[in-house]
Write a protein that holds these residues in place. Structure first.
Motif, short mmCIF file in Angstrom:
data_model
loop_
_atom_site.label_atom_id
_atom_site.label_comp_id
_atom_site.label_asym_id
_atom_site.label_seq_id
_atom_site.Cartn_x
_atom_site.Cartn_y
_atom_site.Cartn_z
N UNK A 27 -4.51 3.66 -7.85
CA UNK A 27 -4.26 4.64 -6.80
C UNK A 27 -4.49 4.51 -5.93
N UNK A 28 -3.52 3.65 -4.67
CA UNK A 28 -3.58 2.14 -3.99
C UNK A 28 -2.30 3.78 -2.66
N UNK A 29 -2.66 3.77 -1.46
CA UNK A 29 -2.86 4.44 -0.54
C UNK A 29 -1.10 3.29 -0.29
N UNK A 30 0.10 4.52 0.16
CA UNK A 30 1.43 3.93 0.05
C UNK A 30 2.04 3.18 2.00
N UNK A 31 2.04 2.45 1.48
CA UNK A 31 1.99 1.74 2.78
C UNK A 31 3.25 1.54 3.52
N UNK A 32 4.51 1.52 2.51
CA UNK A 32 5.82 1.87 2.95
C UNK A 32 6.13 3.15 3.01
N UNK A 33 5.05 4.61 3.27
CA UNK A 33 5.77 5.86 3.30
C UNK A 33 6.47 6.00 4.83
N UNK A 34 7.63 6.39 4.89
CA UNK A 34 8.24 6.70 6.14
C UNK A 34 9.34 8.07 6.59
N UNK A 35 8.35 8.80 5.81
CA UNK A 35 9.19 10.31 5.38
C UNK A 35 8.00 11.04 4.96
N UNK A 36 7.84 12.64 5.20
CA UNK A 36 7.06 12.94 5.00
C UNK A 36 7.03 13.61 3.67
N UNK A 37 7.99 13.84 2.76
CA UNK A 37 8.06 14.02 1.33
C UNK A 37 7.79 13.42 0.48
N UNK A 38 8.09 11.87 0.94
CA UNK A 38 6.59 10.67 0.57
C UNK A 38 6.08 10.59 0.15
N UNK A 39 5.55 9.73 -1.03
CA UNK A 39 3.46 10.27 -1.71
C UNK A 39 2.64 9.61 -1.21
N UNK A 40 1.85 9.99 -0.38
CA UNK A 40 0.85 9.66 -0.21
C UNK A 40 0.45 8.00 -1.10
N UNK A 41 -0.04 8.15 -2.36
CA UNK A 41 -0.07 7.32 -2.66
C UNK A 41 0.31 6.80 -3.94
N UNK A 42 0.41 5.19 -4.66
CA UNK A 42 1.39 4.97 -5.97
C UNK A 42 0.57 4.82 -6.70
N UNK A 43 0.68 5.23 -7.84
CA UNK A 43 -0.88 5.03 -8.85
C UNK A 43 0.02 4.11 -10.35
N UNK A 44 -0.66 2.86 -9.89
CA UNK A 44 -0.37 1.72 -10.52
C UNK A 44 -0.94 1.48 -12.10
N UNK A 45 -0.78 0.74 -12.86
CA UNK A 45 -1.30 -0.35 -13.99
C UNK A 45 -1.73 -0.88 -13.64
N UNK A 46 -2.69 -1.16 -13.64
CA UNK A 46 -3.61 -2.39 -13.71
C UNK A 46 -3.82 -3.33 -14.42
N UNK A 47 -3.16 -2.76 -16.21
CA UNK A 47 -2.87 -4.17 -16.84
C UNK A 47 -1.08 -5.20 -16.78
N UNK A 48 -0.71 -4.21 -16.57
CA UNK A 48 1.04 -4.25 -15.88
C UNK A 48 1.96 -4.12 -14.58
N UNK A 49 0.69 -3.54 -13.73
CA UNK A 49 1.31 -3.58 -13.11
C UNK A 49 2.66 -2.22 -12.52
N UNK A 50 3.34 -2.38 -13.90
CA UNK A 50 3.91 -1.09 -13.77
C UNK A 50 3.50 0.20 -12.96
N UNK A 51 4.38 1.05 -12.34
CA UNK A 51 4.18 2.07 -11.52
C UNK A 51 4.00 3.13 -12.20
N UNK A 52 3.01 4.28 -12.71
CA UNK A 52 2.64 5.48 -13.36
C UNK A 52 3.17 6.56 -13.06
N UNK A 53 2.85 6.54 -11.94
CA UNK A 53 2.94 8.21 -11.03
C UNK A 53 3.30 8.11 -9.33
N UNK A 54 2.40 9.09 -8.46
CA UNK A 54 2.46 9.22 -7.05
C UNK A 54 0.98 10.16 -6.55
N UNK A 55 0.75 10.70 -5.44
CA UNK A 55 0.19 11.00 -5.42
C UNK A 55 0.18 11.66 -4.05
#
Length: 106
Positions: free
Chosen positions: A30-58
Motif C-alpha cells: 500500500x503506497x502513498x499516491x504521489x500523483x494525487x491532485x484532487x481531494x476525491x482521488x485515493x491517498x494510497x494505491x494497493x499494488x501486487x508485489x508479485x506482478x505490479x498490478x494495481x489491486x485497489x486504493x485507500x
C-alpha cells in the motif's frame, strides 16, 4: 471481524505484507499516491508485489465516533471480486505492524 492482510509500516510511508483470503494469498504493498491532485482521488494505491498490478486504493478517513484517523481500502480482482476493509493496528505493542480488517458491504 476478519483479518484479511498483515502489514508492516515502512519508513517511506508505505505498508507491505500479505493479503490472505480463503482462496488467495498474495504479497501486496500500500503506497502513498504521489500523483494525487484532487481531494476525491485515493491517498494510497494497493499494488501486487508479485506482478505490479494495481489491486485497489485507500483513503484517509476520520472516525465519526472517536475522531481517530484510519485508512479505508477497496481491493478488486477476478479471484475475489471486491473487498472493502480498514487498516488498523495489529494486536500487540509493535506500532509498525498493521492489519486490514474486512468490512463487508451491507
Amino acid at each position: 471481524m476478519a483479518t484479511i492482510a498483515t502489514l508492516t509500516h515502512k519508513i517511506d510511508g508505505s505498508l507491505e505484507g500479505t493479503l490472505t483470503t480463503l482462496n488467495v494469498s498474495a504479497p501486496i504493498a500500500i503506497v502513498p499516491n504521489a500523483r494525487k491532485v484532487k481531494d476525491n482521488e485515493p491517498d494510497f494505491r494497493i499494488i501486487s508485489r508479485k506482478n505490479g498490478f494495481e489491486l485497489g486504493a485507500g483513503w484517509n478517513r476520520i472516525s465519526q465516533s472517536t475522531g481517530a484517523e484510519y485508512v479505508s481500502v477497496s481491493l478488486s480482482a477476478p479471484e475475489f471480486g471486491t473487498i472493502y476493509g480498514n487498516v488498523a493496528a495489529a494486536p500487540g505493542e509493535d506500532d509498525t505492524k498493521k492489519v486490514i480488517i474486512w468490512n463487508p458491504a451491507n
